[in-house]
Design an enzyme around this catalytic site. Structure first.
Site, PDB file in Angstrom:
ATOM      1  N   LYS A  24      14.946   1.783 -11.153  1.00  0.00           N
ATOM      2  CA  LYS A  24      16.069   1.208 -10.553  1.00  0.00           C
ATOM      3  C   LYS A  24      15.749   0.111 -10.375  1.00  0.00           C
ATOM      4  CE  LYS A  24      18.194   0.389  -7.189  1.00  0.00           C
ATOM      5  NZ  LYS A  24      18.498  -1.185  -6.961  1.00  0.00           N
ATOM      6  N   GLU A  70       5.458   2.399  -1.113  1.00  0.00           N
ATOM      7  CA  GLU A  70       4.781   0.829  -0.699  1.00  0.00           C
ATOM      8  C   GLU A  70       5.634  -0.156  -0.171  1.00  0.00           C
ATOM      9  OE1 GLU A  70       1.601   0.240  -1.910  1.00  0.00           O
ATOM     10  OE2 GLU A  70       1.204   2.204  -2.949  1.00  0.00           O
ATOM     11  N   CYS A 113       4.732  -8.572   0.580  1.00  0.00           N
ATOM     12  CA  CYS A 113       4.509  -7.808   1.672  1.00  0.00           C
ATOM     13  C   CYS A 113       3.193  -7.950   2.069  1.00  0.00           C
ATOM     14  CB  CYS A 113       4.268  -6.333   0.996  1.00  0.00           C
ATOM     15  SG  CYS A 113       3.399  -6.460  -0.473  1.00  0.00           S
ATOM     16  N   GLU A 118       9.495  -7.270  10.088  1.00  0.00           N
ATOM     17  CA  GLU A 118       9.038  -8.034   9.085  1.00  0.00           C
ATOM     18  C   GLU A 118      10.386  -8.862   8.709  1.00  0.00           C
ATOM     19  OE1 GLU A 118       9.127  -5.860   5.284  1.00  0.00           O
ATOM     20  OE2 GLU A 118       7.480  -7.079   4.615  1.00  0.00           O
TER      21      GLU A 118
HETATM   22  P1  NAD Z   1      14.695  -2.847   0.164  1.00  0.00           P
HETATM   23  O1  NAD Z   1      13.977  -1.618   0.925  1.00  0.00           O
HETATM   24  O2  NAD Z   1      16.191  -3.252   0.975  1.00  0.00           O
HETATM   25  O3  NAD Z   1      15.101  -2.459  -1.291  1.00  0.00           O
HETATM   26  C1  NAD Z   1      14.270  -2.214  -2.314  1.00  0.00           C
HETATM   27  C2  NAD Z   1      14.796  -1.386  -3.295  1.00  0.00           C
HETATM   28  O4  NAD Z   1      15.506  -0.279  -2.842  1.00  0.00           O
HETATM   29  C3  NAD Z   1      15.890  -2.053  -4.120  1.00  0.00           C
HETATM   30  O5  NAD Z   1      16.017  -1.991  -5.362  1.00  0.00           O
HETATM   31  C4  NAD Z   1      17.373  -1.451  -3.362  1.00  0.00           C
HETATM   32  O6  NAD Z   1      18.314  -1.302  -4.254  1.00  0.00           O
HETATM   33  C5  NAD Z   1      16.494   0.129  -3.164  1.00  0.00           C
HETATM   34  N1  NAD Z   1      17.318   0.645  -2.262  1.00  0.00           N
HETATM   35  C6  NAD Z   1      17.908   0.089  -1.157  1.00  0.00           C
HETATM   36  N2  NAD Z   1      18.487   1.305  -0.230  1.00  0.00           N
HETATM   37  C7  NAD Z   1      18.223   2.397  -0.851  1.00  0.00           C
HETATM   38  C8  NAD Z   1      18.572   3.905  -0.818  1.00  0.00           C
HETATM   39  N3  NAD Z   1      19.040   4.358   0.406  1.00  0.00           N
HETATM   40  N4  NAD Z   1      18.046   4.810  -1.667  1.00  0.00           N
HETATM   41  C9  NAD Z   1      17.379   4.432  -2.812  1.00  0.00           C
HETATM   42  N5  NAD Z   1      17.175   3.198  -3.132  1.00  0.00           N
HETATM   43  C10 NAD Z   1      17.295   2.102  -2.340  1.00  0.00           C
HETATM   44  O7  NAD Z   1      13.803  -4.089   0.059  1.00  0.00           O
HETATM   45  P2  NAD Z   1      13.886  -5.607  -0.456  1.00  0.00           P
HETATM   46  O8  NAD Z   1      14.276  -6.340   0.724  1.00  0.00           O
HETATM   47  O9  NAD Z   1      14.398  -5.498  -1.671  1.00  0.00           O
HETATM   48  O10 NAD Z   1      12.275  -5.713  -0.463  1.00  0.00           O
HETATM   49  C11 NAD Z   1      11.472  -6.454   0.347  1.00  0.00           C
HETATM   50  C12 NAD Z   1      10.431  -5.385   1.102  1.00  0.00           C
HETATM   51  O11 NAD Z   1       9.639  -4.699  -0.002  1.00  0.00           O
HETATM   52  C13 NAD Z   1       9.687  -5.698   2.200  1.00  0.00           C
HETATM   53  O12 NAD Z   1       9.568  -4.836   3.353  1.00  0.00           O
HETATM   54  C14 NAD Z   1       8.453  -5.774   1.450  1.00  0.00           C
HETATM   55  O13 NAD Z   1       7.298  -5.980   2.397  1.00  0.00           O
HETATM   56  C15 NAD Z   1       8.194  -4.576   0.699  1.00  0.00           C
HETATM   57  N6  NAD Z   1       7.394  -4.833  -0.463  1.00  0.00           N
HETATM   58  C16 NAD Z   1       6.316  -3.977  -0.395  1.00  0.00           C
HETATM   59  C17 NAD Z   1       5.199  -4.171  -1.065  1.00  0.00           C
HETATM   60  C18 NAD Z   1       4.145  -3.252  -1.283  1.00  0.00           C
HETATM   61  O14 NAD Z   1       3.244  -3.055  -2.256  1.00  0.00           O
HETATM   62  N7  NAD Z   1       3.299  -2.588  -0.325  1.00  0.00           N
HETATM   63  C19 NAD Z   1       5.407  -4.998  -2.459  1.00  0.00           C
HETATM   64  C20 NAD Z   1       6.541  -5.933  -2.399  1.00  0.00           C
HETATM   65  C21 NAD Z   1       7.450  -5.566  -1.423  1.00  0.00           C
END
Ligand code: NAD
Length: 495
Positions: free
Chosen positions: A184, A259, A293, A392
């Site tokens: 996704k 992650e 992140c 964050e």
């Molecule tokens: P997000 O959690 O809003 O979305 C991430 C993904 O999850 C998107 O594809 C979104 O469509 C999907 N999603 C959202 N709600 C969902 C649900 N209820 N069920 C299933 N999927 C769902 O995050 P974002 O704002 O897109 O990304 C930023 C976050 O990602 C930050 O918290 C960052 O720290 C984290 N991040 C972590 C790492 C790591 O390796 N630890 C790396 C990159 C980003």
């Protein structure tokens, strides 16, 4: 590589799902606009998938997986190597897609692409090393060994910040272990995922082994999490969504790798090389517009060098160039909603008595004002329990805190719900090692920045930064495979 390479990439008018190897519109016929963060204009339309699309993608993956798993892992590795080689040939196209849909510079997009290619080659090699262990049994005439077995279908849900790295980080280890995958894509970066899928198929991956769907989290992501056909879910995103995914997957006891985010500390001791510390603090807080992140959003500085460090960093922050060109230091944030959330957090911090030393506003000069640009923002005097210090923000915002000594600095570093990365600047070996031992983080750095790991190293966080798994590195193989202990009993009389 030059900017003209970026112009050669042809953005699809509508980014479609890739299901069973075929470009497929959402069954409802719906699509949404993907905007260019550098100017707010529509880049392309994107398939708006829902449960029925996810189901179809999962069915294709379930059908394709046995044949993929039946290939010896060495041969799976050969196909992964072809994909990584094809990515190398199409490096400029991939970097262009990344740059166009994130607004980051082409140069930064190239760096990210190179990381993804390198990860592909690493996991291709793992096809030749899917090690198990042999071990002595306590029982005579019994041979015991562990082997790795695929789980089945991997549901991979990713964030937008580094789109080609995020997709490679999950798809390559999932496939080498013999799983089929349904990705996704992040709604803000559909094109990179689509292009990766195309390249993988052109490089010889069989149809249905990798499926990519687009859409919003609850509409297109939740159905993947809930589907009993998906054996392992790997998620990169916010802790808030990670928590929901863990709860949903827990109901059916599916394996989950999370992650998640960070509120990463960078500590500057009184014996630090301050110029080096300023350089790395700025890079850690502001590169990729703070959408990492691993970004350093809490700068903890010894009292005795605080004023000097603050003044040097404020000057550096004000000098940073904002824009999407290769000469710029940082670009826009990914969408306007995120930008407004950040501006609201800054206003709230101001209202609580914090001081904004640099930035703190949306950029409004003519070249940037329609894009989603936040001036790099440096704040002091925020309370350690205030929202700006604990939540964050995933943008170019960082806060300064004072610490009276090393123990106070470590205590403040650990005063967070998160524990992803941490860094210390010191010339004292004892402090450096003591910090690495005491700080609660999955990645510790001395005298540089808070950054992620390399393709062959494990990355992941303590506390709310994850659920204990580590990706990539060989540790990712544990996310995507089942271990089977095989015991063979021998009858010596028949030997
Ligand atoms: P997000 O959690 O809003 O979305 C991430 C993904 O999850 C998107 O594809 C979104 O469509 C999907 N999603 C959202 N709600 C969902 C649900 N209820 N069920 C299933 N999927 C769902 O995050 P974002 O704002 O897109 O990304 C930023 C976050 O990602 C930050 O918290 C960052 O720290 C984290 N991040 C972590 C790492 C790591 O390796 N630890 C790396 C990159 C980003």
């Amino acid at each position: 590589m030059v900017m003209s390479d970026m112009k050669k990439f042809k953005m699809p008018e509508e980014t479609l799902n890739l299901i069973g190897g075929v470009d497929t519109a959402a069954m409802s016929g719906e699509a949404f606009d993907k905007l260019d963060p550098s100017n707010g204009k529509v880049l392309c339309r994107v398939a708006r998938s829902r449960g029925e699309d996810a189901r179809k993608a999962i069915e294709c993956a379930v059908a394709a997986q046995p044949a993929w798993a039946a290939l010896p892992s060495v041969q799976r590795g050969d196909i992964l190597r072809n994909i990584a080689s094809e990515m190398k040939k199409r490096r400029a196209d991939i970097a262009a897609a990344v740059a166009l849909e994130t607004g980051k510079s082409f140069k930064d997009a190239e760096g990210e692409t190179d990381g993804a290619i390198s990860l592909g080659f690493f996991f291709a090699g793992e096809g030749q090393r899917l090690y198990g262990r042999t071990m002595p049994s306590a029982t005579p005439n019994k041979h015991a060994a562990t082997v790795r077995s695929p789980i089945g279908v991997a549901g991979l849900i990713i964030a937008a910040n580094t789109p080609i790295a995020n997709i490679a980080w999950k798809v390559f280890p999932a496939l080498i272990c013999g799983n089929a995958a349904v990705v996704k894509a992040a709604e803000d970066t559909p094109v990179t995922a689509w292009l990766f899928g195309k390249i993988a198929h052109e490089a010889g991956l069989s149809s249905g082994t990798l499926n990519i769907i687009h859409g919003f989290g609850e509409e297109a992501g939740t159905p993947i999490v809930d589907d009993p056909g998906v054996g392992v879910i790997s998620f990169t995103g916010s802790a808030e969504v990670g928590r929901k995914i863990a709860q949903a997957a827990g109901k059916r006891l599916a394996r989950v790798s999370l992650e998640l985010g960070g509120k990463n500390p960078l500590v500057v001791c009184d014996d630090a090389d301050l110029e080096n510390a300023v350089k790395w603090a700025a890079l850690s807080a502001f590169s990729n517009a703070g959408q990492r992140c691993a970004s350093a959003s809490r700068l903890i500085v010894f009292d005795s060098v605080y004023d000097k460090f603050r003044d040097m960093l404020a000057e550096k922050t004000k000098s940073l160039k904002v824009g999407s060109g290769d000469d710029d230091d940082l670009g826009p944030v990914i969408n306007e909603k995120q930008l407004n959330r950040m501006l609201a957090a800054i206003e709230d911090a101001r209202a609580r008595g914090a001081t904004v030393l640099a930035g703190g506003r949306r950029l409004d000069d003519p070249a940037l004002k329609t894009g989603f640009y936040l001036a790099p923002t440096l704040i002091e005097n925020a309370g350690p329990d205030d929202e700006i210090s604990t939540v964050e923000l995933f943008g170019p915002i960082t806060c300064l805190y004072r610490a009276k000594d090393f123990d106070a600095a470590v205590a403040l570093a650990n005063k967070s719900l998160y524990g992803l990365t941490a860094c210390v600047h010191t010339g004292n070996l004892h402090r450096a090692i003591s910090f690495a031992q005491r700080v609660q983080a999955g990645m510790v750095v001395v005298n540089a920045g808070t950054y992620g790991s390399e393709p062959h190293m494990p990355f992941g966080g303590f506390k709310c930064s994850g659920n204990g798994s580590r990706e990539p590195g060989t540790e990712a193989l544990d996310v995507y495979s089942e271990l089977k202990n095989v015991c063979i009993n021998i009858n010596p009389e028949l030997a």
